[in-house]
Each structure stands twice: as structure tokens, then as C-alpha cells.
Design an enzyme around this catalytic site. Structure first.
Site, PDB file in Angstrom:
ATOM      1  N   LYS B  79      42.368  50.750  32.945  1.00  0.00           N
ATOM      2  CA  LYS B  79      42.098  49.306  33.048  1.00  0.00           C
ATOM      3  C   LYS B  79      41.272  48.846  31.847  1.00  0.00           C
ATOM      4  O   LYS B  79      40.366  49.557  31.403  1.00  0.00           O
ATOM      5  CB  LYS B  79      41.340  49.049  34.356  1.00  0.00           C
ATOM      6  CG  LYS B  79      41.094  47.592  34.667  1.00  0.00           C
ATOM      7  CD  LYS B  79      40.343  47.457  36.000  1.00  0.00           C
ATOM      8  CE  LYS B  79      40.142  46.009  36.401  1.00  0.00           C
ATOM      9  NZ  LYS B  79      39.467  45.874  37.705  1.00  0.00           N
ATOM     10  N   SER B 154      41.795  42.753  40.839  1.00  0.00           N
ATOM     11  CA  SER B 154      41.912  42.534  39.420  1.00  0.00           C
ATOM     12  C   SER B 154      42.591  43.663  38.643  1.00  0.00           C
ATOM     13  O   SER B 154      42.980  43.453  37.492  1.00  0.00           O
ATOM     14  CB  SER B 154      40.518  42.303  38.829  1.00  0.00           C
ATOM     15  OG  SER B 154      39.712  43.453  38.978  1.00  0.00           O
ATOM     16  N   SER B 178      39.505  45.325  44.197  1.00  0.00           N
ATOM     17  CA  SER B 178      40.335  45.244  42.988  1.00  0.00           C
ATOM     18  C   SER B 178      41.188  46.470  42.679  1.00  0.00           C
ATOM     19  O   SER B 178      42.046  46.421  41.795  1.00  0.00           O
ATOM     20  CB  SER B 178      39.460  44.940  41.775  1.00  0.00           C
ATOM     21  OG  SER B 178      39.047  43.604  41.814  1.00  0.00           O
TER      22      SER B 178
END
Lengths: 101, 484
Positions: B79, B154, B178
């Protein structure tokens, strides 16, 4: 608990947060923040006087490292991402604005 | 060879037995990215050259019989909120669009030591603040199951990359759901570890008392594999736990007979679509057939979790993001004086949602309001933690939904922040209490969208969640299904 209902001011809060809102945006942000505070405000009504706050696990068990001097970040590396430097320090605009020469 | 259906453990077996070279493996996934990323936008940065060089090095060492790490040759996506040395790390923000860290996050260093191969950095909501990865600055990411829908967020890029076969395994981070919510929306497996289980050093901070880095993959066994390489104390993160970590994959096959699984009927029967309730009930039957005992539990304060979360997280964000002031991190608005520079830089380079949360947090922490909001929310947090403690006196884990709906449509929640926040209703509690939680696919709705099941456990009992999740996947095939 005798708390009076207080209103958020988007304009004042944006000054505290150092986020410049254009005047046209202030009513929009004001309305969004009011609606969010209405939602989170539901917890205001709870009687929690006898409850101890919980700030997270780390507060309960904070491991300590040995108190020993260690090398810190390299200056060149640290400055590499800055928008303006003189090679040794971060450079910023004057606190009181540009001086007339 | 089409490797897109291989899970990470299968790839590792093939790599270890030298039926597959690391170079071929990495090349395959880079090609998958090249073919699909223009459509899905799951990666912001792809590191082809360094990935191929690392793969070559692994192959050479293997051929020579030299030692290699436990993940040698396995491609991994990370990420973009996790710092990678000399690889751009944006956190999905215009503020960090050109930020290139000079250090690795501890997790990245550990993966490097394990000889895993970084192939790219995945898309996300700005600073992790969002549940849809509809990033206005870098472009939205599409759900591989239905391109009209969001992948969740996210960590939406990591989830979409795995679902689409662009990466076999990935790292995400989870502040309020997330990892788990995008895992549920994309039909993959995602684990938020116990707070402190994995070092946060090098994770770009949003809400420090809530967030954890964790593994995302096709299977529970893959997440166990990755967690084993990432977990453990890190002297550079004072909040990382000294509790010893384990080889999470080693015990994963142990039976769950005698496990007591808690079910909060209120979560199962109210606010969910019929299909989600039905999928969860079928999952409960599977666990019961495997010898687990189902126990009704209550989580009476969970209805206040989202409200408490959306006070605490913005408060922490308002402090954490004060560092972006135009001095150190790449972007600066041109102005004549210092104070204007702060205000204009933060206005120009933070997106709307980030500004909204900073303002909310600034207000809640401002003079006269602390007790009303932050302190009150922290007391609710205590009640939520106590609810779990009480429940875990009688059960080993808690089963429930990950999300109230399957993946929603693009733009459906974007104009209404509150409706987006409510997507986190079942996930935020584990962050508030610091507990481990696993999301895995337990079925599909009539539109063919994946349904997520969440298993939550006591602190440091990741192994219980992984055993139960692995048992479920050994008896079902939802995790093997891929988007058309």
C-alpha cells in the site's frame, strides 16, 4: 451534565487548523461539519461520568528501549524532500512577509 | 504458465522446488499489471527494474545452493501509505505526490530480508481516510468484480490487485476497517492484526492509536504466511508489542473442535441484506459441523462505535497531519509569509475529505470542547473494550459481517461523508479495542458480488482466527473464485 449546545465555526476552526478556506467554501464546509457533529454528538448524551477513558493499548504497555545514544538521520537525506533548502537547513518565507528593499 | 490462479503458498512451493523461477514469476505479475492497470488503477507505482533485479538475485542464490529467505521470489504489492526506500510513497495525497522516502518501513525491511519482491505500490484513499479508493487526485480504483463499483478502501488497490491476479499477496493498513472492508468487497482475505503485533514504523500516520499494517491475500494460509514474516517487536516503534510472535502458518491445520464462537444476533439480523445474513448463517453451520459451539453474545455499546471512532480518528489525524506544513514534505504553495505558507499549502495539497477530518479533529480538541468530544469518545472506547473483554470470557472468537452491504457503486457515497462512514459500522470496534480481526469471503450476492465474514478475537489470538478461517476455506471454494 449541563452542557450547552455549542456550534462549530468553520471559519475559526480553519484558522486554528491552518487550512485556508476560500470564502465561497465556508458555508459548504460549515454545513458538512455541523452534520457530522450532529452524528458524533449522539455520544454526548451518554452518562459516562464514572467511566475511565481508554486511549489505546500502547498507553497500557509501553515498551522502553535501552537509553543509548544512536545515530540519527543523515542531513542530506532529511533535506532531500524539502521544497526549499540551502543544503544545510530548511528554508521558509519570512515570518512577517517580504521586506521592502 | 498462468499463475493468476495460484495462491502465495502454492507459488512459494513452486519457487522452492525450482519448478518456477523467481524471474518468471515476477515477469508474469508485471505483465498482469501492464495488461490491467490502465483500467483498474490499482497501482500508483510499478518497480519493474528493481523487481526483476531482485528476482534474478534470488534465482542465482537458489541455483548456487546459497541461503534464501522464507518468502524468496514471492512478488508482493505494498500500500502506498507504507514507506519504501527510494520508491515514491504518496499515501494517496497530492501533498506527497513526489515524496521519495530515504528509509524503509520496518515491515518492508522484514519482507526484503525474507527475499520477497516488491512489485509496486498500491492505490488508496488519501492518508487512509475513506472507504472506496475513489481518489480524486490519482483517479479511482475499480472493483475487478464489477467495474461500476468501488473496491472498498482505504487499501482498495491492494485488494483489487489480488482479486484481479495482478499480485499474489499484499500489505494494507487498517485504521477503521481499511484492510477488512476492501477484502470483503473484492472477495479476498485480509487480516488486521492486534494493535502492536506489527511495527508501524514507516507507516504514514493517520490515527496512531488505531492503525495496524496487515496482510491481504487470496487465502487465510497466505495471510498467515505473510504475518509470520512481518510480526514481532520493533525497537523503532514504541507501541509495538514485546509479546513473542509465532509461525502462524504452522498451526493453521489444527482442528477447531471445542471452539466457542460468539454470535451477536443483533449484528446478524438487523441492518443486513437477506443474502448477507443467509451467507453468514451458512458459515455458522459449517463451523458447527466442524465441532465448534455457537454462543449468543451481546456487544451493547457497538452502536456508538462509529460515532466514537469519528471523533477519535479525526482528533489524532489533526495532530498527525500537522507535520504537512510546506517545510519538509515536497509540496509548498508560493506565498510571502510563513503563516500564509502553512494555510495555503494545506488548503492546496490536502483533499476535501482530509481537510474535513482535520477540521473536525481540530474543533473537537479545541479549548472548551475536549471533554465534550474527545474525552467522551474515549470513554465510549473503554465501554467497547469492556464489551469485548466480557464476551471473550465466554467465547474464543466472534463471528459477524464485515460490511453492511456488498460493494457499492462509484459515486454512491462520495457526496455524503456520513453514508461512507457507516460502511465501517462493523469494523471500527476492533480498532478501538486494539483486537485482531480477519475478513474472508463467505459467499456472493445475486449480482455476483462477494460477501465478507468477519472473525474477531482476543488480543494476540491471531492464531485462533487463522485456524477458524482456514477451516472455513478448506470446506468452501468461495476464496478460489475469481472475477470473469
Amino acid at each position: 451534565m449541563g452542557r450547552s449546545k455549542k456550534k462549530i465555526s468553520a471559519e475559526h476552526t480553519s484558522r486554528l487548523a491552518r487550512i485556508e478556506l476560500p470564502p465561497s467554501q465556508i458555508p459548504v464546509v460549515q454545513s458538512e461539519l455541523e452534520s457530522l457533529l450532529d452524528f458524533v454528538g449522539r455520544i454526548e448524551q451518554l452518562d459516562l461520568d464514572s467511566v475511565e477513558p481508554f486511549f489505546g493499548i500502547a498507553i497500557d504497555a509501553n515498551p522502553m528501549r535501552t537509553d543509548r545514544q544512536e545515530t540519527s538521520c543523515d542531513r542530506t537525506d532529511t533535506l532531500r524532500n524539502a521544497p526549499q533548502t540551502d543544503g544545510e537547513s530548511f528554508l521558509v518565507p519570512p515570518v512577517f512577509g517580504k521586506q521592502e528593499s | 504458465m498462468d499463475l493468476s490462479s495460484f495462491n502465495a503458498c502454492q507459488l512459494l512451493d513452486a519457487l522452492e522446488s525450482q519448478q518456477l523461477s523467481a524471474e518468471d514469476c515476477v515477469r508474469f505479475f508485471l505483465k498482469q499489471i501492464a495488461n490491467q492497470n490502465a483500467t483498474l488503477n490499482a497501482f500508483y507505482t510499478v518497480v519493474e527494474e528493481s523487481a526483476m533485479a531482485s528476482a534474478k538475485s534470488v534465482d542465482q542464490r537458489r541455483k548456487k545452493g546459497l541461503p534464501v529467505g522464507p518468502l524468496a521470489g514471492l512478488p508482493i504489492a505494498v500500500k502506498d501509505g507504507i514507506c519504501t526506500h527510494n520508491v515514491r510513497t504518496t499515501a494517496g495525497s497530492p501533498m506527497l505526490e513526489n515524496y521519495v522516502p530515504f528509509y524503509n518501513a520496518t515491515v518492508v525491511e522484514r519482507l526484503w530480508e525474507a527475499d520477497a519482491i516488491l512489485i509496486g505500490k498500491t492505490s488508496m484513499d488519501e492518508f487512509g481516510m475513506g472507504s472506496s479508493t475513489e481518489n480524486p487526485h490519482f483517479g479511482g480504483t475499480l472493483n475487478p468484480w464489477d467495474h461500476q463499483r468501488v473496491p472498498g478502501g482505504s487499501s482498495g488497490g491492494s485488494a483489487a490487485a489480488i482479486a484481479a491476479g495482478m499480485a499474489p499477496i499484499a500489505l494494507g493498513s487498517d485504521t477503521g476497517g481499511s484492510i477488512r472492508q476492501p477484502a470483503a468487497f473484492c472477495g479476498i482475505t485480509g487480516l488486521k492484526p492486534t494493535y502492536g503485533r506489527v511495527s508501524r514504523y514507516g507507516l504514514i500516520a493517520y490515527a496512531s492509536s488505531l492503525e495496524q499494517i496487515g496482510p491481504m491475500a487470496k487465502t487465510v494460509e497466505d495471510t498467515a504466511l505473510l504475518l509470520s514474516s512481518c510480526a514481532g517487536h520493533d525497537p523503532r516503534d514504541s507501541t509495538s508489542a514485546t509479546e513473542p510472535s509465532e509461525d502462524y502458518r504452522a498451526g493453521i491445520n489444527r482442528p477447531i473442535e471445542g471452539f466457542r464462537i460468539g454470535v451477536c444476533r443483533d449484528h446478524l439480523e438487523n441492518g443486513l441484506s437477506v443474502e448477507i445474513t443467509s451467507a453468514l448463517k451458512q458459515a455458522i453451520d459449517i463451523f458447527e459441523s466442524a465441532g465448534a459451539q455457537i454462543v449468543d453474545i451481546e456487544l451493547p455499546n457497538s452502536s456508538n462505535a462509529v460515532a466514537a471512532y469519528y471523533v477519535i480518528a479525526p482528533c489524532e489525524a489533526s495532530a498527525n497531519l500537522s507535520r504537512y506544513d510546506g517545510v519538509r514534505y515536497t509540496e509548498r504553495a508560493p506565498t510571502d509569509n510563513l503563516d500564509q505558507m502553512y494555510s495555503k499549502t494545506r488548503a492546496d495539497f490536502f483533499g476535501d475529505e482530509v481537510q474535513r477530518r482535520i477540521l473536525l479533529g481540530t474543533f473537537a480538541l479545541s479549548s472548551g470542547y475536549y471533554d465534550q468530544y474527545y474525552l467522551q469518545a474515549s470513554k465510549v472506547r473503554r465501554l467497547i473494550q469492556q464489551d469485548f473483554e466480557t464476551a471473550f470470557n465466554g467465547v474464543d472468537l466472534i463471528l459477524g459481517p464485515t460490511t453492511p452491504t456488498t460493494a457499492f457503486k462509484i459515486n454512491q457515497c462520495r457526496q455524503d461523508p456520513l453514508s461512507m462512514y457507516l460502511a465501517d459500522v462493523y469494523t471500527v470496534s476492533a480498532n478501538l479495542a486494539g483486537l485482531p480481526a480477519l475478513s474472508l469471503n463467505c459467499g456472493f450476492d445475486p449480482s455476483g458480488l462477494p460477501i465478507g465474514m468477519q472473525l474477531q478475537g482476543p488480543r494476540f489470538k491471531e492464531s485462533s482466527l487463522l485456524r477458524a478461517g482456514h477451516l472455513f476455506q478448506s470446506q468452501t471454494d468461495f476464496h478460489n473464485r475469481r472475477p470473469a
